[in-house]
Scaffold this active site. Sequence first.
Site, short mmCIF file in Angstrom:
data_model
loop_
_atom_site.label_atom_id
_atom_site.label_comp_id
_atom_site.label_asym_id
_atom_site.label_seq_id
_atom_site.Cartn_x
_atom_site.Cartn_y
_atom_site.Cartn_z
N GLY A 47 71.91 8.92 9.26
CA GLY A 47 70.98 9.75 10.02
C GLY A 47 70.48 9.09 11.29
CB SER A 48 69.53 5.69 12.16
OG SER A 48 68.32 5.88 11.49
CB SER A 88 67.22 1.15 11.60
OG SER A 88 66.86 1.26 10.23
CB SER A 90 64.07 2.54 6.85
OG SER A 90 65.30 1.83 7.07
CB THR A 120 69.76 0.24 8.13
OG1 THR A 120 69.04 1.33 7.55
CG2 THR A 120 71.24 0.43 7.95
NE ARG A 163 69.07 14.93 4.49
CZ ARG A 163 68.39 14.28 3.56
NH1 ARG A 163 68.10 13.00 3.72
NH2 ARG A 163 67.97 14.90 2.46
CD GLU A 189 72.34 12.03 4.26
OE1 GLU A 189 71.19 11.59 4.07
OE2 GLU A 189 72.98 11.78 5.30
CG HIS A 227 98.50 15.74 17.03
ND1 HIS A 227 99.68 15.93 17.73
CD2 HIS A 227 97.52 16.24 17.81
CE1 HIS A 227 99.40 16.49 18.91
NE2 HIS A 227 98.11 16.70 18.97
CE LYS A 277 70.08 2.87 3.08
NZ LYS A 277 69.22 3.57 4.01
O1 PA5 Z 1 70.08 10.14 5.72
C1 PA5 Z 1 69.88 9.02 5.27
O2 PA5 Z 1 68.93 8.75 4.53
C2 PA5 Z 1 70.83 7.91 5.63
O3 PA5 Z 1 71.97 8.39 6.26
C3 PA5 Z 1 70.11 6.86 6.49
O4 PA5 Z 1 69.81 7.37 7.75
C4 PA5 Z 1 70.98 5.62 6.58
O5 PA5 Z 1 71.15 5.07 5.30
C5 PA5 Z 1 70.38 4.55 7.48
O6 PA5 Z 1 69.04 4.31 7.17
P1 PA5 Z 1 67.98 4.24 8.36
O7 PA5 Z 1 68.06 5.57 9.02
O8 PA5 Z 1 66.66 4.00 7.71
O9 PA5 Z 1 68.43 3.11 9.23
#
Ligand code: PA5
Length: 352
Positions: A56-57, A98, A100, A103, A150, A237, A253, A347
């Site tokens: 998500g980041s 990131s 959080s 990561t 996200r 997700e 292709h 994690k």
């Molecule tokens: O959607 C999520 O929770 C993950 O895809 C996180 O974004 C990913 O694990 C990375 O963590 P962060 O966004 O805290 O860096």
Amino acid sequence: MSLLDDPQRIAEVDRADMRRLLRAFPEQLRRAWDLTAQASIEPLEFDGVAVCGMGGSAIGGDLLRSYLQPKLNKPIQVVRDYELPPFVDGGWLVFAVSYSGNTEETLSCAREALSRGCSLVAVTSGGRLKALAQEHNTPLIEVPGEMPPRTALAFLFVPLLRTLLLALDDEARKAAEREWQEALEQTQERAALYDGKPEAENPAKRLARALFERIPAIYGGALTEAVARRWKTQINENAKQPAHWDALPELHHNEIVGWEWPSALKGRFVYVLLRDPDEHPRVQKRFHITRELLEERGLPVFEVQGQGEGRLARLLTLVQLGDWASFYLAILNGVDPTPVALIDAMKRRLSR
Ligand code: PA5
């Protein structure tokens, strides 16, 4: 009444209230724009831009690249890994993103960027990334916490966009700022539509119904490739469902051969084509043939397009449609869209 039109049933499944965050997307875009101004990053000179992040980041980096690369004469590279590519040297601008701040892949790249003498900008709600930026006195864009990453896309995309707009010439920057205003208006309108309208008039709900109990294959083109990836990951997700993405012209292709076999999988897939009026004429033709080939095989195929005149509005409203469709798909699946238990478990195990 359709389940998707019953607010009470939706609230029972959506226990952590993701709906509120989806509705707030246009407002988050505005807040993220103001917040970047407060960080007062000076106009920057650089040889290239690397956006380091995961999941998500990271997707904000892909969207940035889709939108801005045609306007910028420096490369934009998205890095989803522990190490920066060797060509990223002290002349590069590196965004470490990131949500959080914890990561490990992103932290590793941020440390590497510092040791190579790159200009580092950290985008995070806290954690070790914030501490690292403070320790090294590098620009920090601190975004609001307590959201699933996200659903914080606005905060993870706009700071990169607004910072890089400073690198455009006056005319290009003004044009991009006009596109930005339009994007705000269009996303506001679409939020009201996707949240408020009954299934019969709501493209997000109808799409969720079409994707239900199937494996969605989402296909994009130049502008919409990053959006295809976002849709895929949102379906994973939010709806806890497998999904797949690919892009034209590359998929002609390889991927297309997989439409033939095994026949037992035939009824399982549903295809969504993410279209855009700026497609290369040959890609336009390729989308057209793609649709024909799928239909000739009796495979379900849908086409959608973002809203608005400008590329930014089209990009963001198409993201929004996928966000809402994956949300409603979660409701149809009877799963709370917010928790991502397997990501958390992975994690935890890694940190042992
Ligand atoms: O959607 C999520 O929770 C993950 O895809 C996180 O974004 C990913 O694990 C990375 O963590 P962060 O966004 O805290 O860096």
